[in-house]
Motif scaffolding. Structure first.
Motif, PDB file in Angstrom:
ATOM      1  N   LYS A 337      -2.565  -7.503   5.195  1.00 38.52           N
ATOM      2  CA  LYS A 337      -3.719  -6.388   4.941  1.00 38.52           C
ATOM      3  C   LYS A 337      -4.572  -6.099   6.055  1.00 38.52           C
ATOM      4  O   LYS A 337      -5.463  -5.305   5.750  1.00 38.52           O
ATOM      5  CB  LYS A 337      -4.279  -7.152   3.737  1.00 38.52           C
ATOM      6  CG  LYS A 337      -3.800  -7.372   2.455  1.00 38.52           C
ATOM      7  CD  LYS A 337      -4.313  -7.942   1.321  1.00 38.52           C
ATOM      8  CE  LYS A 337      -3.525  -8.266   0.158  1.00 38.52           C
ATOM      9  NZ  LYS A 337      -4.250  -8.922  -0.903  1.00 38.52           N
ATOM     10  N   GLU A 341      -3.354  -0.835   4.194  1.00 37.86           N
ATOM     11  CA  GLU A 341      -3.980  -0.992   2.826  1.00 37.86           C
ATOM     12  C   GLU A 341      -3.286  -0.999   1.637  1.00 37.86           C
ATOM     13  O   GLU A 341      -3.793  -1.483   0.580  1.00 37.86           O
ATOM     14  CB  GLU A 341      -5.191   0.238   2.566  1.00 37.86           C
ATOM     15  CG  GLU A 341      -6.218  -0.045   3.722  1.00 37.86           C
ATOM     16  CD  GLU A 341      -5.787   0.368   5.195  1.00 37.86           C
ATOM     17  OE1 GLU A 341      -6.540  -0.159   6.003  1.00 37.86           O
ATOM     18  OE2 GLU A 341      -5.071   1.299   5.189  1.00 37.86           O
ATOM     19  N   HIS A 342      -1.944  -0.431   1.641  1.00 39.48           N
ATOM     20  CA  HIS A 342      -1.190  -0.359   0.251  1.00 39.48           C
ATOM     21  C   HIS A 342       0.267  -0.744   0.924  1.00 39.48           C
ATOM     22  O   HIS A 342       0.718  -0.556   1.867  1.00 39.48           O
ATOM     23  CB  HIS A 342      -1.132   1.190  -0.043  1.00 39.48           C
ATOM     24  CG  HIS A 342      -2.530   1.860  -0.261  1.00 39.48           C
ATOM     25  ND1 HIS A 342      -3.469   1.292  -1.325  1.00 39.48           N
ATOM     26  CD2 HIS A 342      -3.512   2.525   0.645  1.00 39.48           C
ATOM     27  CE1 HIS A 342      -4.563   2.082  -1.210  1.00 39.48           C
ATOM     28  NE2 HIS A 342      -4.521   2.712  -0.113  1.00 39.48           N
ATOM     29  N   ASP A 366      -1.607  -4.945  -5.343  1.00 38.42           N
ATOM     30  CA  ASP A 366      -0.867  -4.760  -4.316  1.00 38.42           C
ATOM     31  C   ASP A 366       0.427  -4.406  -4.794  1.00 38.42           C
ATOM     32  O   ASP A 366       1.224  -3.211  -4.366  1.00 38.42           O
ATOM     33  CB  ASP A 366      -0.678  -5.720  -3.129  1.00 38.42           C
ATOM     34  CG  ASP A 366      -1.935  -5.836  -2.659  1.00 38.42           C
ATOM     35  OD1 ASP A 366      -2.712  -4.995  -2.462  1.00 38.42           O
ATOM     36  OD2 ASP A 366      -2.321  -7.246  -2.010  1.00 38.42           O
ATOM     37  N   ASP A 402      -6.245   5.832   5.204  1.00 38.14           N
ATOM     38  CA  ASP A 402      -5.552   4.446   4.626  1.00 38.14           C
ATOM     39  C   ASP A 402      -4.046   4.553   5.170  1.00 38.14           C
ATOM     40  O   ASP A 402      -3.532   5.606   5.458  1.00 38.14           O
ATOM     41  CB  ASP A 402      -5.302   4.571   2.962  1.00 38.14           C
ATOM     42  CG  ASP A 402      -6.770   4.388   2.257  1.00 38.14           C
ATOM     43  OD1 ASP A 402      -7.693   3.931   3.007  1.00 38.14           O
ATOM     44  OD2 ASP A 402      -6.910   4.191   1.129  1.00 38.14           O
TER      45      ASP A 402
END
Length: 466
Positions: A337, A341-342, A366, A402
């Motif tokens: 992380k 972010e994803h 997540d 992101d």
């Protein structure tokens, strides 16, 4: 003394020259590297009459005369624990009861429906004409007709005669990233800074439905559903303000030299001559090893320097481990992380999603997009990534700047992963439009057990089911 001073001076000059050459080489490499922007993507969504609910699933299962009570119980357990819901889409010929005698036309119909629907929507959405496309890559593992599927698309849309077309087959669930990597390499090779490329990722499901009784091959019928995606890419820097994603880095790992890994996910015929896709218990072990090898390449490209200082001791330690457990071999103790972010894990099955999540210490938040894509659309093979991405977008999770880590596994055995940068705030509901407000559901338990739990009754052990 004078000779010594001259030697020292020469060494300093040599070091400075080498350092300058290295820096200049890196600068040139940066200038030469062609960007890869995704402008748009369109996922396939079948008609409502294709939904595979509990009753439809039971009807398909019970009409297979090769199955007995033991196989029925296995299917009951598998379906209930699969993480797949009641609104996935089934191939047309299976819904019509013709899965045991598919034709070539059936295969073409399925491909035409998925490919042309998504491409029509993509061209309409982006206002890009098919005549502007410079490169076309199609990946379908289990169906490779002549003329190829790329030729079928070029003929349908009357694309230009100097288009670079590539037809990929046999690549499995991770083929989508292979196709994107090919596009990126083509951008570099042809050095045209104003190119458009199309990638189509889908799979031929109906004609490859398994009609036998081997448990390791029945699994594919429980997991795989129809779906696919068409994507538009460019390397034109002037269009980056229109792009939704930018490819930051991509790493491909092929573990096919290992016999056990090669055999764990393979198309074969069973002892009765029925063709299908066999998924063995070695798949998890192969995935763990392939993922670990992939991370050794990908991590230095995606992590900040602070994390990398902790990485190399862990890398050496993990490379010596003999364990095949996901927790011990995949994450190698890194805080993922801090780099992204994803997390977009291919929705290939609940065990894979949960295993990756545990090894990388990911939260339910997540893993939610991958779990929900599996629940709503099933395992759509190479196209599965984009249903996960669509969920993130529909939930308004993706914001400019992101980063998204995509993780995929495929037959071969392969592990292909990449990192994307989000170029603008994304909020298109896409194929999730009609149901996104009801996700995530309160329970992912399939109701199949409620209606068919009688299969587990002990007295049936003495009965032969017809």
């Amino acid at each position: 003394m004078e000779l010594f001073s001259m030697a020292i001076l020469g060494l300093i000059v040599f070091v400075c020259y080498s350092f300058t050459y290295l820096i200049w080489s890196l600068v040139l490499q940066y200038w030469k590297d062609q960007p890869c922007y995704m402008l748009a993507y369109e996922c396939f969504k079948a008609s409502e009459d294709r939904k595979l609910n509990t009753d439809a699933s039971a009807k398909i299962i019970f009409r297979n005369k090769n199955l007995g009570l033991e196989e029925y119980r296995f299917l009951l357990k598998t379906i209930v624990s699969s993480g797949i819901g009641e609104e996935t889409y089934c191939p047309k010929i299976v819904m019509e009861g013709r899965e045991n005698c598919p034709t070539h036309d059936d295969a073409l119909y399925e491909m035409d429906e998925i490919i042309f629907q998504t491409l029509d929507n993509l061209f309409s959405k982006t206002k890009i004409s098919p005549s502007q496309i410079d490169m076309l890559v199609v990946n379908v593992s289990l169906f490779s007709p002549a003329p190829s599927l790329t030729s079928r698309i070029i003929n349908r849309y009357k694309m230009k005669d100097n288009i670079k077309s590539f037809n990929l087959s046999g690549m499995g669930c991770s083929a989508s990233l292979i196709a994107i990597d090919l596009v990126h390499q083509l951008f570099k090779a042809y050095k045209n800074t104003n190119s458009y490329a199309i990638v189509v990722s889908t799979e031929s499901m109906g004609p490859n439905w398994y009609c036998g009784k081997e448990k390791a091959m029945i699994l594919s019928n429980c997991l795989f559903r129809i779906g696919g995606c068409s994507m538009l890419f460019t390397n034109n820097e002037s269009l980056k303000h229109q792009a939704i994603l930018k490819l930051k880095c991509l790493a491909r790992t092929h573990f096919g030299s290992n016999d056990e890994a090669y055999q764990c996910c393979i198309q074969v015929e069973d002892d009765d001559g029925y063709r299908g896709f066999r998924l063995t218990k070695s798949l998890t072990k192969a995935a763990a090893k392939a993922f670990t090898l992939n991370l050794h390449v990908l991590v230095p490209k995606m992590f900040p320097l602070k994390e990398l200082l902790h990485y190399y001791p862990l890398l050496r330690k993990s490379s010596k481990t003999k364990s095949s457990a996901l927790v011990e071999t995949m994450g190698i103790g890194l805080n993922f992380k801090s780099a992204v972010e994803h997390f977009c894990i291919h929705p290939g099955g609940r065990a894979v999603i949960d295993g990756v999540g545990k090894s990388l210490e990911l939260s339910d938040y997540d893993l939610e997009p991958s779990r929900m894509a599996l629940h709503r659309f099933g395992n759509t093979s190479a196209g599965g990534f984009w249903y996960v991405l669509g969920y993130m977008e529909a939930k308004k999770r993706l914001r400019k700047g992101d980063r998204i880590l995509m993780i995929s596994f495929g037959a071969g055995f392969k592990c292909n992963n990449c990192v994307w940068e989000v170029m603008q705030d994304l909020d298109d509901a896409n194929v999730w439009k009609d149901c996104i407000d009801s996700y995530p559901p309160t329970s992912l338990v399939n109701p199949f057990m409620e209606k068919y739990s009688w299969l587990n009754d002990e007295y049936l052990s003495f009965v032969r089911m017809e």
